[in-house]
Motif scaffolding. Structure first.
Motif: not given
Ligand SMILES: O=C(O)CCC(=O)C(=O)O
Ligand SMILES: [Fe+2]
Length: 298
Positions: A21-46
């Motif tokens: 369902d999440l993937a099927a949302c409009n891009a506009g609805d996929l805010t940082a809040e909606a995806l908070e659980r999956y966002i990794r601020p340290d993704i580029d660290k290494d």
């Protein structure tokens, strides 16, 4: 099996929003809040070292059990477990048909609406439908592969084969689904960095979308598996039982912007019964750390 039902009661899973369902949302609805659980601020660290992808060790099971080539192949397996914690297995003997069936049925399964999946699992998880048969066939085959690898590991470590006998093994099969993420593909992860809690894990991609990266020397190495290989990794239990000689390596899965990613993993656990440990402890004279040595491999 009693051990399976006990395992099913270990902990619970964290409820999450349906990712399809999440993937099927409009891009506009996929805010940082909606995806908070999956966002990794340290993704580029290494750094991600694409140029090292081809170096992942390969072990050929056929050669491992041929007396002519055992020594050479066993050296590769030992190096893989000690230095990489991950390796690819060729000549694993799983029939092509079993592989093809499970891939087809898992892809179909994840296309079903969530309520149909839930109903399927709730009403009768073992009802005779095609996917259960495919899962069963695949599990039977992978049990043989796991047995071969564990036997070879036992020989390499020179431990009593009884300690690694199948009667202590518990096998769990899991299907993984990572949806595509157009809006923030470079900020989210399908699987956050972790090492597996298993003794040994046997992984296999279900579709052609790559995404697995493994930690090596403070960088990430993307895994590009050989199309016919199974991917095996050392789990935490094996690292513990080998006193750290074999390494349970951190890994993560990145998301593809346009395509879903599917994989399946078989986790092998080993149990040591408290009763067995005590029986061993009590029925022998006191002798240093002998009882502890009974549960450790090295
Ligand atoms: O999907 C993959 O390639 C890896 C998944 C994983 O790390 C896991 O299930 O523990
Ligand atoms: Fe994992």
């Amino acid at each position: 099996m009693a051990s399976e039902s006990r395992l099913a009661q270990v902990g619970t899973t964290i409820p999450v929003r349906n990712v399809q369902d999440l993937a099927a949302c409009n891009a506009g609805d996929l805010t940082a809040e909606a995806l908070e659980r999956y966002i990794r601020p340290d993704i580029d660290k290494d750094a991600v070292l694409y140029e090292h992808s081809g170096e992942l060790p390969v072990v050929d099971l056929g050669r491992l059990f041929d007396p002519q080539s055992w020594e050479e192949e066993a050296a590769k397996l030992r190096y893989a477990c000690e230095e990489w914690g991950f390796f690819q297995v060729l000549s694993h003997g799983v029939p092509e048909e079993v592989m093809a069936n499970i891939k087809r049925d898992i892809q179909e399964f994840f296309q079903l609406p969530l309520d149909v999946i839930k109903e399927l699992l709730r009403t009768n998880p073992r009802r005779p439908s095609r996917i259960w048969k495919s899962l069963e066939d695949y599990s039977v085959e992978l049990k043989k592969v796991a047995h071969s690898i564990v036997t070879a590991i036992g020989r390499i470590l020179n431990v009593d084969p009884e300690l690694l006998s199948d009667k202590y093994a518990v096998q769990v099969l899991r299907m993984n689904y990572c949806p595509p993420c157009m809006s923030m593909a470079e900020k989210v992860l399908g699987f956050s960095p972790h090492s597996d809690g298993s003794f040994l894990t046997i992984l296999s991609q279900v579709n052609s979308v790559q995404g697995l990266q493994i930690r090596r020397h403070d960088a990430w190495i993307p895994v590009k598996p050989h199309p016919e290989a199974l991917l095996v990794n050392v789990g935490d239990l094996l690292e513990i039982m080998t006193n750290g000689r074999f390494k349970s390596i951190e890994h993560r899965v990145i998301i593809n912007a346009r395509k879903e990613r599917l994989s399946k993993k078989l986790s092998l656990y080993r149990t040591v019964k408290v009763e067995d440990y005590f029986a061993h402890y009590m029925s022998n004279k006191l002798d240093g750390k002998r009882a502890l040595d009974y549960v450790k491999l090295l």
